[in-house]
Design a protein around this motif. Structure first.
Motif, short mmCIF file in Angstrom:
data_model
loop_
_atom_site.label_atom_id
_atom_site.label_comp_id
_atom_site.label_asym_id
_atom_site.label_seq_id
_atom_site.Cartn_x
_atom_site.Cartn_y
_atom_site.Cartn_z
N HIS A 163 0.83 -1.20 0.00
CA HIS A 163 0.00 0.00 0.00
C HIS A 163 0.87 1.26 0.00
N ARG A 164 1.87 1.27 0.85
CA ARG A 164 2.71 2.47 0.97
C ARG A 164 3.53 2.69 -0.30
N ALA A 165 4.00 1.62 -0.91
CA ALA A 165 4.73 1.75 -2.17
C ALA A 165 3.83 2.36 -3.24
N ALA A 166 2.57 1.94 -3.28
CA ALA A 166 1.64 2.47 -4.27
C ALA A 166 1.41 3.97 -4.05
N ILE A 167 1.23 4.36 -2.80
CA ILE A 167 1.03 5.78 -2.49
C ILE A 167 2.24 6.60 -2.96
N GLU A 168 3.44 6.10 -2.66
CA GLU A 168 4.66 6.81 -3.04
C GLU A 168 4.83 6.90 -4.55
N CYS A 169 4.32 5.89 -5.26
CA CYS A 169 4.49 5.86 -6.72
C CYS A 169 3.32 6.46 -7.48
N GLY A 170 2.33 6.96 -6.74
CA GLY A 170 1.20 7.61 -7.39
C GLY A 170 0.17 6.66 -7.97
N LEU A 171 0.15 5.40 -7.51
CA LEU A 171 -0.88 4.46 -7.96
C LEU A 171 -1.99 4.37 -6.92
N PRO A 172 -3.26 4.25 -7.36
CA PRO A 172 -4.33 4.02 -6.39
C PRO A 172 -4.14 2.64 -5.76
N THR A 173 -4.48 2.52 -4.51
CA THR A 173 -4.34 1.24 -3.83
C THR A 173 -5.60 0.94 -3.03
N VAL A 174 -6.00 -0.33 -3.03
CA VAL A 174 -7.27 -0.78 -2.45
C VAL A 174 -6.99 -1.70 -1.27
N ALA A 175 -7.54 -1.36 -0.12
CA ALA A 175 -7.43 -2.21 1.06
C ALA A 175 -8.75 -2.93 1.29
#
Length: 369
Positions: A163-175
């Motif tokens: 999740h954190r990698a996605a946030i840092e890379c600008g990708l939406p992430t779903v929990a």
């Protein structure tokens, strides 16, 4: 949707043992959710051709009462309640026999508009696994020529790293949560959950706000992680655990499953190695492996070529050669064998870590990245 219709749908979705196939059959015969709750026990049995405990009046009235409370919560909390007949219900779930009838969510990611990759693994993530998560997500963000979302379960370890990698890379992430949207578990990941929503992601669950946090919920929610993902990547796992369950479910759903290999002596690579050995999962070592296997479109490369390899000094090269030959080494052993003072070697290893050349491990050990 008006308040009455929302309550009826919530109540209908909570019928014990119901799935989408049975739900469609009931609605086709009785006409609507409202008709189902207004009919008598005998009328339902006559229309359906069989008796069932879910037709009991007292049971149905209890569901309606709880649904009205949940409808209050969804409206007050601006929660999206998505029913299985709605156009924006995740289309991938329609192929899953045990998919929920109702999903509750907050956030802006629309699952039907993106490619999805599930990333799961152990709560006891190692630097090796966390680093792979980062590199995998970075690769997807920079190379896939279509919107991509990262799916996981917000748990400790690999989940939250993804999740954190996605946030840092600008990708939406779903929990995908194992409880209602009235809480976040674990509480330590509340800030991450908030940032996910702010960054165009999604918090998703099939549990009402009244549902208690129970350990069985975490295994049950894995079917949704697998179901809404085009493919699943198991980054690190022991031979038993939630990630292995998710991999089995994903395989049963005919999803592509990938696993990161590791050393045979590493306990949290044993599950991944087993998945690969049993042909349940394909080996994945990079984002390119996944993109090629999934045949996802690639983003057109910029004309300016980036530096493929960081510049390294002669001493750094000697450290890399040593680590590649032996797999890992403790800093004191490196100092003695390479005749580099510990003080200078420490600073060098920190610089090499920033360059992505080495990974630190407990016990002052280092491995090649």
């Amino acid at each position: 949707m008006d308040r009455r219709q929302l309550s009826l749908r919530i109540a209908f979705s909570q019928l014990r043992g119901i799935n989408q196939m049975l739900a469609r059959e009931i609605l086709a015969r009785i006409g609507s959710e409202e008709a189902f709750f207004e009919a008598t026990d005998r009328q339902l049995a006559a229309v359906m051709g069989f008796s069932n405990r879910i037709f009991d009046r007292q049971y149905r009235d209890g569901l309606l009462k709880a649904a009205e409370v949940e409808a209050d919560f969804t409206e007050a909390g601006h929660v999206d309640a998505t029913y299985f007949t709605d156009a924006d219900y995740p289309s991938r779930l329609h192929d899953c026999t045990d998919a929920p009838l109702m999903l509750y969510s907050t956030g802006s990611c629309r699952l039907n508009d993106v490619l999805t990759v599930g990333v799961v693994g152990t709560r006891h993530a190692t630097p090796y696994g966390v680093d792979f998560c980062r590199k995998l997500v970075e690769g997807l963000a920079s190379r896939v020529g279509a919107p991509v979302a990262v799916v996981s379960g917000l748990a400790y370890g690999i989940d939250v790293a993804a999740h954190r990698a996605a946030i840092e890379c600008g990708l939406p992430t779903v929990a995908v949560l194992a409880h209602g949207l009235n809480t976040i578990y674990p509480a330590a990941h509340r800030n991450t959950a908030v940032e996910m929503v702010r960054s165009g992601g999604l918090l998703l669950t099939d549990y009402m706000s009244s549902a208690a946090v129970h350990k069985g919920n975490f295994l049950a929610r894995n079917r949704i992680v697998a179901g809404i993902s085009d493919c699943l990547v198991v980054v690190e796992s022991a031979e038993k655990g939630g990630a292995m369950v998710t991999a089995r479910i994903a395989s049963d759903y005919d999803r592509d499953v990938f696993a990161l290999p590791g050393r045979t002596s590493d306990i949290y690579s044993a599950g991944c190695n087993s998945l690969i050995r049993r042909n349940v999962a394909s080996l994945v070592g990079s984002a390119d492996d996944l993109i090629d296997a999934m045949r996802w479109p690639r983003r057109q490369q910029e004309t300016a070529q980036s530096t493929l390899f960081p510049e390294i000094s002669g001493e750094e090269q000697s450290v890399m050669d040593y680590l590649r030959e032996r797999g890992e080494a403790q800093i004191n052993r490196l100092s003695v064998d390479l005749d580099i003072p510990v003080g200078r070697l420490t600073g060098m290893l920190i610089e090499m870590e920033f360059k992505g050349l080495v990974l630190p491990y407990p016990g002052a050990k280092y491995r090649p990245a």
